[in-house]
Write an enzyme that holds these catalytic residues in place. Structure first.
Site, short mmCIF file in Angstrom:
data_model
loop_
_atom_site.label_atom_id
_atom_site.label_comp_id
_atom_site.label_asym_id
_atom_site.label_seq_id
_atom_site.Cartn_x
_atom_site.Cartn_y
_atom_site.Cartn_z
N SER A 91 0.40 3.86 -3.81
CA SER A 91 -0.91 3.79 -4.20
C SER A 91 -1.65 2.30 -3.75
O SER A 91 -2.65 1.89 -3.84
CB SER A 91 -1.01 3.57 -5.68
OG SER A 91 -0.95 4.93 -5.99
N GLY A 321 2.30 0.39 -6.13
CA GLY A 321 2.55 1.79 -5.58
C GLY A 321 3.73 2.44 -5.64
O GLY A 321 4.90 1.66 -5.90
#
Length: 453
Positions: A91, A321
């Site tokens: 992410s 992420g």
């Protein structure tokens, strides 16, 4: 590259917090003694959380640098982790996608308050949801990565290629969760839509626009948005338990197309250390646009706000992420111009917490005790056989439920807090931050809804 003036943050956190954490604070000198403390803390997390390997890069101008790799890049071969390896970054991709959007804003090709329906058809509430709300994670659109049918399709064929339209179809079969702008809810659907907006407004494929308008101007030479499972060498092997039976497998060659604009990118330590500063200071944007980006709104979680494709947590600006096999953490603390990057080759959590968060807590608890990083933790796994956003499953960023819902779905506060603090107890401030994260439940957990067999 000359950085734009640092814009003031506002409104971040639960409402009781202020932006002061991003403009005040201090950092210790990275002396050999402090480096030894960091080595010990990182090795503690590595061992307790059973992380194969981790890469850490910390830079504090005037105070020194700390660059290390620990553990192994390949469990089978026993190859040591090294600082120059390429890694999937999950992410963190969202920070690039939103930067691409904001470059278009500065070029006058889109406006943040345009409805998404102006660029993408058949979006539920598309005439009311703005591009700003997509970037703020306040659209109310269901995240495709929390759909059990999608998770089953991915788990059954991890090398399958998904199109953005296929991903959105999984999301749009669900009703909207709330009215546009009503609250914060982390959702991959938002980022995929923004990727399509960038393509529509620029007339280019997302990967091409990113290369020309973001990667190249930022001086990033090893950062790519792949269109298939291609993984540039050298890279670490990645390990996940996002499988139908919870077994840990090698996910290195899984196709990240299902993450696309939300989580498919690849980068390395050097590029991400550069990117941390570019992102937080607005080096690619006008000062006015960067100020809007850093207007971090409440998420419902203490001392954590979300702006346009980035969070501000205890003063640190950046993003985390996660996708099968890998986790990343890219942070910048404006008060001391510190950058911190953590890259691991597993997305398996530890007793309710992301492994990247645990490393971030351990490191910042030592070097910036007044600004200890701590994102909300993952919830505990649900009963076997039940769909759960907390179950190990592939996702660069599964949607977070509302704060009340996530708290109720997580492990008991005392158990979760204990789990977090047991790993990163090197300082009292670190312990306090861990306990807080444990009570909160999931917000940025990046997990999918896998049906356990």
């Amino acid at each position: 590259m000359e950085a734009a003036p640092e814009a003031a943050t506002s409104g971040y956190g639960s409402g009781s917090a202020s932006a002061s954490g991003s403009s005040s604070g201090s950092a210790v000198q990275l002396t050999p003694a402090v480096a030894a403390q960091l080595d010990t803390a990182i090795n503690r997390v590595l061992k307790q959380a059973n992380v194969p390997g981790v890469i850490v890069g910390l830079s504090i101008p005037g105070n020194g640098t700390y660059t290390r790799a620990f553990g192994v890049a390949d469990r089978t071969a026993g190859t040591a982790m090294s600082t120059g390896l390429n890694m999937r970054i999950g992410s963190e991709t969202k920070t690039f996608t939103v930067t691409a959007l904001l470059r278009l804003v500065d070029a006058g090709k889109v406006a943040l308050d345009d409805p998404v329906g102006k660029y993408v058809s058949n979006v539920p509430n598309g005439d009311r949801i703005t591009l700003r709300q997509l970037a703020e994670m306040r659209s109310g659109l269901y995240s495709y990565s929390n759909d059990p049918d999608f998770a089953q399709a991915l788990i059954s064929d991890p090398k399958r290629s998904f199109t953005p339209q296929e991903l959105l179809a999984y999301a749009f079969k669900h009703p909207v969760v709330f009215d546009p702008g009503a609250q914060f809810q982390y959702s991959n659907t938002n980022a995929v839509l923004l990727g399509l907006v960038v393509e529509k407004a620029s007339g280019q494929a997302l990967q091409d626009y990113l290369q020309q308008q973001v990667f190249a101007p930022a001086g990033l030479r090893h950062t790519v948005l792949p269109t298939d499972a291609t993984f540039p060498d050298p890279h670490a092997r990645g390990y996940t338990n996002q499988t139908s039976n919870g077994a840990i497998v090698d996910a290195t060659d899984w196709n990240p197309s299902w993450g696309w604009a939300a989580g498919a990118m690849i980068s390395n330590l050097a590029d991400l250390q550069n990117w941390a500063g570019v992102l937080a200071t607005g080096a690619l944007l006008s000062p006015a646009t960067q100020a809007q980006r850093l207007n971090a709104l409440p998420t419902g979680y203490p001392d954590t706000g979300y702006g346009l494709g980035l969070f501000i947590d205890h003063g640190w600006i950046g993003h985390n992420g996660s996708l099968p096999g890998y986790q990343s953490l890219v942070l910048y603390l404006p008060s001391v111009k510190a950058s911190l990057v953590v890259l691991t080759n597993t997305d398996v959590g530890y007793q309710g917490s992301e492994n990247s968060t645990l490393f971030g807590q351990a490191i910042t608890g030592i070097v910036t005790p007044g600004n200890v990083f701590s994102l909300p933790a993952m919830p505990s796994s649900s009963a076997s056989g039940a769909p759960s956003s907390s179950s190990p499953s592939p996702s660069p960023s599964s949607p977070s439920p509302s704060p009340s819902a996530s708290a109720s779905s997580s492990a008991s506060p005392s158990a979760s807090a204990s789990a977090s603090t047991s790993v990163s107890a090197s300082t009292s401030a670190e312990t306090s931050a861990s306990a807080s994260a444990g009570v909160i439940g999931a917000a940025f957990g990046d997990r999918l809804a896998v049906v356990r067999r």
